[in-house]
Design a protein around this motif. Structure first.
Motif: not given
Lengths: 208, 208
Positions: A113-122
């Protein structure tokens, strides 16, 4: 005219016109005072429905004005397939990214979930730095902030540094206080009644 | 593994997974209990923004599902030109009617407002009686009800008699109590903050 009541009727109509005339002057004065022209930051929060769909309605309106738009969905909701199917029809006008992995109770994997959120933020940060985007919808971003998957200060700085004419809409329950302060317009969607509670199954077309 | 903290990390991850597993079971049980499949009546009310734009977002979602849709705008708002321009691009899928004359303080003519509301209602009633419409948006209908330009009982009866699979979204502040009772889902859009109050001019693309 011979109708004895016609002067009274006229008077009631006159009163309505005069009242509306005064109201119009008030509204016009307010409009005249609103002179700052720049992109706005809109936040839709609260536990009720309509946070995301309102954002998608503003996206439709923006497309009607010929704006170039970007969308990042931070959570891939099972009910959001309709919007995606629809807005992907306009690839020249909308850059549409679905980055999330579903709600936390679906993924059951916090690291992912964290990884997905950070990729989305990029992706979101790239849009916020690019004046070619007139309108950016960051759907369910608040969820990632509430859970601490993204830093509020980092998001706030990117919003503050964005091109001055760019409109941004952020949705999701639990918007952090700092974001509310930074926003121009904040609406709390409050549940009054929910069909799901009455045993009505979620159906395509409507997010219940 | 030699990392002494790895078992603790694993434990924290495990706890997250177990918690989310329990939450998923709860959500899945609720979904299993929601077994009634029929069209829903959604009402967006309150003084905040997002009532109409949420309705237009649901319209976009419905189009994404291939629904045939109808829209009646009971008030021609000066900010709503974007939606109209956009959704009129799909005349095979959306029947779009703008019937209203503007806000009461713009028209300053009550008789004309009543006539416009009743003409709009005639179009709306035709849609509510026609099973070819999967989704009907009655934008700002509540305003006409609050002002007494239309009878709540007449509108309620048409909603109750509509085709069972038809979804209806009604927007506007001050939704009457009888309509709230009849609705499946009601959201109150509450103003937390409004850009217009801060002197920011309404701009195309965003309804401030």
């Amino acid at each position: 005219m011979n109708d004895p009541s016609s002067s009274e009727v006229h008077t009631a109509e006159e009163r309505h016109r005069e009242r509306m005339q005064r109201k119009k002057e008030l509204v016009d004065r307010k409009i005249a005072r609103a002179t700052i022209e720049r992109g706005v930051l809109v936040v839709n929060t609260g536990n009720g429905k309509g946070k995301s769909s309102s954002g998608f309605g503003m996206l439709a309106r923006s497309l009607g004005h010929g704006f170039h738009c970007g969308v990042v969905q931070f959570i891939k909701g099972s009910f959001s397939t309709g919007e995606e199917a629809f807005f992907r029809r306009f690839p020249d006008d909308v850059d549409y990214h679905v980055m999330g992995e579903g709600y936390t109770w679906e993924t059951q994997d916090k690291a992912r979930d964290i990884q997905a959120a950070q990729a989305a933020w990029q992706v979101a940060a790239t849009m916020l730095a690019d004046a070619r985007y007139d309108f950016v919808l960051l759907d369910e971003l608040n969820i990632a902030l509430v859970k601490g998957y993204l830093e509020v200060a980092v998001v706030g700085a990117a919003l503050a540094a964005r091109p001055p004419q760019q409109h941004v809409v952020i949705t999701g329950r639990g918007a952090p206080e700092a974001l509310l302060e930074q926003a121009d317009t904040v609406t709390e969607m409050r549940v009054v009644k929910h069909a799901f509670q009455a045993g009505i199954r979620a159906q395509k077309g409507i997010e219940l």
